[in-house]
Design a protein around this motif. Structure first.
Motif, PDB file in Angstrom:
ATOM      1  N   ALA A  54       8.768   8.013  -0.794  1.00 21.22           N
ATOM      2  CA  ALA A  54       7.707   7.159  -1.327  1.00 21.22           C
ATOM      3  C   ALA A  54       7.621   5.901  -0.481  1.00 21.22           C
ATOM      4  CB  ALA A  54       7.985   6.803  -2.780  1.00 21.22           C
ATOM      5  N   GLU A  55       6.419   5.614   0.031  1.00 17.48           N
ATOM      6  CA  GLU A  55       6.232   4.495   0.952  1.00 17.48           C
ATOM      7  C   GLU A  55       5.552   3.329   0.242  1.00 17.48           C
ATOM      8  OE1 GLU A  55       4.075   5.879   4.278  1.00 17.48           O
ATOM      9  OE2 GLU A  55       5.620   7.290   4.943  1.00 17.48           O
ATOM     10  N   SER A  56       6.040   2.143   0.553  1.00 17.84           N
ATOM     11  CA  SER A  56       5.415   0.946  -0.008  1.00 17.84           C
ATOM     12  C   SER A  56       4.009   0.791   0.551  1.00 17.84           C
ATOM     13  CB  SER A  56       6.259  -0.278   0.332  1.00 17.84           C
ATOM     14  OG  SER A  56       5.639  -1.453  -0.136  1.00 17.84           O
ATOM     15  N   HIS A  57       3.067   0.484  -0.325  1.00 16.63           N
ATOM     16  CA  HIS A  57       1.660   0.340   0.071  1.00 16.63           C
ATOM     17  C   HIS A  57       1.304  -1.135   0.054  1.00 16.63           C
ATOM     18  CE1 HIS A  57      -2.488   1.742   0.596  1.00 16.63           C
ATOM     19  NE2 HIS A  57      -2.827   0.786  -0.260  1.00 16.63           N
ATOM     20  N   GLN A  58       1.106  -1.699   1.247  1.00 23.08           N
ATOM     21  CA  GLN A  58       0.856  -3.135   1.366  1.00 23.08           C
ATOM     22  C   GLN A  58      -0.581  -3.472   1.720  1.00 23.08           C
ATOM     23  OE1 GLN A  58       3.150  -5.280   0.626  1.00 23.08           O
ATOM     24  NE2 GLN A  58       4.919  -3.916   0.504  1.00 23.08           N
ATOM     25  N   SER A  59      -1.384  -2.475   2.041  1.00 23.70           N
ATOM     26  CA  SER A  59      -2.734  -2.745   2.547  1.00 23.70           C
ATOM     27  C   SER A  59      -3.775  -2.902   1.450  1.00 23.70           C
ATOM     28  CB  SER A  59      -3.167  -1.632   3.495  1.00 23.70           C
ATOM     29  OG  SER A  59      -3.123  -0.379   2.848  1.00 23.70           O
ATOM     30  N   GLY A  60      -3.378  -2.938   0.194  1.00 22.77           N
ATOM     31  CA  GLY A  60      -4.314  -3.157  -0.887  1.00 22.77           C
ATOM     32  C   GLY A  60      -5.060  -1.903  -1.300  1.00 22.77           C
ATOM     33  N   ILE A  61      -6.057  -2.121  -2.130  1.00 21.17           N
ATOM     34  CA  ILE A  61      -6.845  -1.028  -2.698  1.00 21.17           C
ATOM     35  C   ILE A  61      -8.302  -1.234  -2.309  1.00 21.17           C
ATOM     36  CG2 ILE A  61      -7.702  -0.024  -4.852  1.00 21.17           C
ATOM     37  CD1 ILE A  61      -5.068  -0.662  -6.134  1.00 21.17           C
ATOM     38  N   THR A  62      -8.938  -0.150  -1.941  1.00 17.26           N
ATOM     39  CA  THR A  62     -10.378  -0.158  -1.705  1.00 17.26           C
ATOM     40  C   THR A  62     -11.015   0.860  -2.633  1.00 17.26           C
ATOM     41  OG1 THR A  62     -10.156  -0.824   0.612  1.00 17.26           O
ATOM     42  CG2 THR A  62     -12.227   0.221  -0.040  1.00 17.26           C
ATOM     43  N   PHE A  63     -11.873   0.379  -3.514  1.00 19.67           N
ATOM     44  CA  PHE A  63     -12.549   1.305  -4.407  1.00 19.67           C
ATOM     45  C   PHE A  63     -14.051   1.187  -4.213  1.00 19.67           C
ATOM     46  CE2 PHE A  63     -11.911  -2.614  -6.797  1.00 19.67           C
ATOM     47  CZ  PHE A  63     -13.148  -2.844  -7.376  1.00 19.67           C
ATOM     48  N   GLU A  64     -14.744   2.250  -4.523  1.00 21.18           N
ATOM     49  CA  GLU A  64     -16.182   2.342  -4.250  1.00 21.18           C
ATOM     50  C   GLU A  64     -16.981   2.296  -5.546  1.00 21.18           C
ATOM     51  OE1 GLU A  64     -19.162   5.919  -3.063  1.00 21.18           O
ATOM     52  OE2 GLU A  64     -17.446   5.629  -1.715  1.00 21.18           O
ATOM     53  N   VAL A  65     -18.074   1.523  -5.511  1.00 23.86           N
ATOM     54  CA  VAL A  65     -19.029   1.497  -6.615  1.00 23.86           C
ATOM     55  C   VAL A  65     -20.425   1.638  -6.025  1.00 23.86           C
ATOM     56  CG1 VAL A  65     -17.577   0.107  -8.132  1.00 23.86           C
ATOM     57  CG2 VAL A  65     -19.154  -1.037  -6.574  1.00 23.86           C
ATOM     58  N   ASP A  66     -21.339   2.119  -6.838  1.00 22.44           N
ATOM     59  CA  ASP A  66     -22.733   2.234  -6.416  1.00 22.44           C
ATOM     60  C   ASP A  66     -23.460   0.923  -6.681  1.00 22.44           C
ATOM     61  OD1 ASP A  66     -22.379   4.887  -5.674  1.00 22.44           O
ATOM     62  OD2 ASP A  66     -22.817   5.610  -7.697  1.00 22.44           O
ATOM     63  N   GLY A  67     -24.461   0.637  -5.872  1.00 19.58           N
ATOM     64  CA  GLY A  67     -25.237  -0.587  -6.053  1.00 19.58           C
ATOM     65  C   GLY A  67     -26.655  -0.415  -5.573  1.00 19.58           C
ATOM     66  N   GLU A 413      -6.251   7.893  -2.847  1.00 18.53           N
ATOM     67  CA  GLU A 413      -6.795   7.415  -1.586  1.00 18.53           C
ATOM     68  C   GLU A 413      -6.506   8.470  -0.528  1.00 18.53           C
ATOM     69  OE1 GLU A 413      -5.136   3.922   0.800  1.00 18.53           O
ATOM     70  OE2 GLU A 413      -6.814   2.991  -0.276  1.00 18.53           O
ATOM     71  N   GLY A 414      -7.515   9.262  -0.202  1.00 20.99           N
ATOM     72  CA  GLY A 414      -7.296  10.361   0.728  1.00 20.99           C
ATOM     73  C   GLY A 414      -6.421  11.425   0.092  1.00 20.99           C
ATOM     74  N   SER A 415      -5.329  11.777   0.783  1.00 18.78           N
ATOM     75  CA  SER A 415      -4.399  12.778   0.258  1.00 18.78           C
ATOM     76  C   SER A 415      -3.253  12.155  -0.520  1.00 18.78           C
ATOM     77  CB  SER A 415      -3.825  13.608   1.421  1.00 18.78           C
ATOM     78  OG  SER A 415      -3.122  12.769   2.329  1.00 18.78           O
ATOM     79  N   ASN A 416      -3.300  10.849  -0.708  1.00 20.16           N
ATOM     80  CA  ASN A 416      -2.221  10.146  -1.395  1.00 20.16           C
ATOM     81  C   ASN A 416      -2.682   9.614  -2.742  1.00 20.16           C
ATOM     82  OD1 ASN A 416      -0.354  10.511   0.651  1.00 20.16           O
ATOM     83  ND2 ASN A 416      -0.915   8.624   1.704  1.00 20.16           N
ATOM     84  N   ALA A 417      -1.710   9.459  -3.613  1.00 17.21           N
ATOM     85  CA  ALA A 417      -1.933   8.784  -4.887  1.00 17.21           C
ATOM     86  C   ALA A 417      -1.171   7.466  -4.852  1.00 17.21           C
ATOM     87  CB  ALA A 417      -1.466   9.642  -6.048  1.00 17.21           C
ATOM     88  N   LEU A 418      -1.824   6.388  -5.244  1.00 18.98           N
ATOM     89  CA  LEU A 418      -1.179   5.087  -5.292  1.00 18.98           C
ATOM     90  C   LEU A 418      -0.720   4.835  -6.716  1.00 18.98           C
ATOM     91  CD1 LEU A 418      -3.680   2.972  -3.139  1.00 18.98           C
ATOM     92  CD2 LEU A 418      -1.655   4.243  -2.397  1.00 18.98           C
ATOM     93  N   VAL A 419       0.597   4.654  -6.881  1.00 16.67           N
ATOM     94  CA  VAL A 419       1.164   4.458  -8.212  1.00 16.67           C
ATOM     95  C   VAL A 419       1.852   3.101  -8.245  1.00 16.67           C
ATOM     96  CG1 VAL A 419       1.470   6.933  -8.507  1.00 16.67           C
ATOM     97  CG2 VAL A 419       3.370   5.566  -7.644  1.00 16.67           C
ATOM     98  N   TYR A 420       1.924   2.535  -9.455  1.00 17.19           N
ATOM     99  CA  TYR A 420       2.582   1.243  -9.623  1.00 17.19           C
ATOM    100  C   TYR A 420       4.081   1.424  -9.512  1.00 17.19           C
ATOM    101  CZ  TYR A 420      -1.862  -0.643 -11.225  1.00 17.19           C
ATOM    102  OH  TYR A 420      -3.172  -1.045 -11.302  1.00 17.19           O
TER     103      TYR A 420
END
Length: 450
Positions: A54-67, A413-420
């Motif tokens: 399990a790798e530490s994720h430091q690059s934040g989260i990018t989520f998509e919304v419609d506008g 995110e892609g092939s990964n799941a980001l968990v707390y």
């Protein structure tokens, strides 16, 4: 014969019932004697598994919304003075682009020019009256100076005669004459002083008249300037309400111009996405205390796809759109601001990103995707999606045995799941099982596939 048939039918039914009951008892006995297989395989059954750290994720989260793109602002131009339209710009047509300060409509100026000329003449006359009054005041000051000198002379003369009278060197009549001359000098001086006060009051009145004419001239100049209607902003004409040679009254709508220097995007966020915003270190919550209806400014990327190419704009999530939850979608409306719609990047089919200037900018009504970039303060770890089982469970290797972990998935995110991450959840560096497991249980013996 009929009686015999009835007896045989009854016997047959009894035999069938006995057979069914006997079969049921036999089945119960067989099931009772059968071994119940354990849900858990024997501990000596060692499983071969594949793991990934399990790798530490430091690059934040990018989520998509419609506008959807909406105007930053629209300016309604109206006539501030009345007059006939003597000239209309060719750019004042729906869909045309206008520049700030560019004249759009010219109104008839003659009435306002004549009014300004009349007021200027009145001002010149008022200034002349003040100058004339200054001359009179200067003359009166000279007369006062002479009257003061005459009073001084008459006072000294009266004093001398009074001294002579005391020595019986002259008559009382001479003293009366001297006192009469002194009184006349005092009266003349007082009259000149009263004249000076009156002249100064008249000058003050004339100065007020002059100042009033100056104000009226300033208003006339303002009205004259308003006969030229210019665009206050760079934008696109969306309404055109006048034609050349038509007469407009004060307040008549001339046109509407949509600001193109900036654009906004209406979008809606879910509650957990809003939580990421508030927890994000991209915001300014650490620098200043935000109000109840303020959002931390968060960077976003706006995407619009045409064919095989994607166009990108930089923006920021700036504020709520109304400060309430949409009653239909139960989402939170927000506004994204794009500071420079003309600065656009293009992602070509081969993934190359470059700046372009030969494509239209964002246009009102476009449906776009908004990528919101946040960095939650809660630590995150990245694991393969295949490692997460239904119910947000995953398995880690503790020595040579399996351990179940209940996790909370932030997003995929892609092939990964980001968990707390955190104590009792999942820590960076732990070995997570990524190969399929049949009926896993906590404490099962495993062997890591090399």
């Amino acid at each position: 014969m009929s009686k015999l048939s009835s007896i045989l039918g009854l016997v047959l039914k009894t035999l069938i019932s006995l057979c069914l009951v006997g079969g049921g008892f036999a089945a119960i006995l067989l099931l009772g004697e059968a071994k119940t297989e354990s849900d858990q395989p024997p501990h000596e059954n060692i499983r071969l598994v594949e793991v990934q750290s399990a790798e530490s994720h430091q690059s934040g989260i990018t989520f998509e919304v419609d506008g959807v793109v909406v105007p930053y602002r629209e300016i309604q131009l109206a006539a501030e003075v009345a007059g006939r339209v003597t000239e209309k710009s060719d750019q004042l047509r729906i869909g045309r682009v206008v520049s700030a300060g560019k004249p759009l409509v010219l109104l008839d100026r003659r009435d306002y020019e004549l009014e300004l000329e009349r007021l200027q003449e009145d001002l010149d006359e008022a200034v002349g009256n003040i100058e004339e009054m200054d001359v009179q005041i200067a003359s009166t000051l000279g007369q006062i100076e002479l009257a003061e000198q005459n009073l001084t002379i008459q006072t000294r003369s009266a004093d001398r005669i009074r001294s002579l009278v005391s020595r019986n060197a002259t008559t009382e009549a001479s003293l009366d004459e001297a006192l009469r001359a002194e009184l006349t000098a005092k009266t003349s001086l007082q009259s000149q002083r009263d004249q000076l006060n009156l002249q100064r009051a008249s000058k003050s009145r004339l100065e007020n008249v002059r100042d009033r004419f100056k104000s009226e001239i300033a208003m006339a100049q303002l009205k004259l300037s308003r006969t030229t209607i210019t665009s206050p902003i760079d934008g696109v004409v969306v309404e055109d309400n006048v034609e050349q040679d038509s007469y407009v009254q004060q307040g008549t709508a001339i046109c509407a111009i949509r600001d193109t220097s900036k654009l906004e995007i209406k979008c809606s966020l879910q509650a957990h996405q809003m939580k990421w915003l508030w927890e994000s270190s991209n915001g300014s919550t650490e620098q200043k205390q935000l109000g109840a209806y303020e959002l931390p400014e968060t960077p976003v990327t706006v995407r619009y796809q045409i064919g095989n190419e994607t166009y990108l704009w930089d923006g920021k999530l700036s504020r709520y759109d109304g400060g309430e939850i949409d009653p239909q979608t139960r989402m939170i409306p927000c506004r994204v601001q794009v500071e420079n719609p003309l600065q656009v990047r293009r992602i070509s089919e081969d993934g190359k990103v470059d700046l372009v200037a030969d494509v239209p900018t964002l246009m009102v009504g476009m449906y776009v995707q908004v990528d919101v970039h946040v960095t939650p303060r809660a630590p995150l770890v990245a694991v393969p999606i295949s490692a997460v089982y239904p119910g947000n469970r995953l398995w880690v290797i503790d020595g040579d045995v399996l351990r179940r972990r209940q996790v909370s998935v932030a997003m995929t995110e892609g092939s990964n799941a980001l968990v707390y991450a955190g104590p009792g959840r999942l820590e960076p560096g732990e070995s997570v099982v990524v190969s399929p497991l049949a009926a896993p249980f906590d404490g099962a013996k495993v062997e890591v596939k090399q």
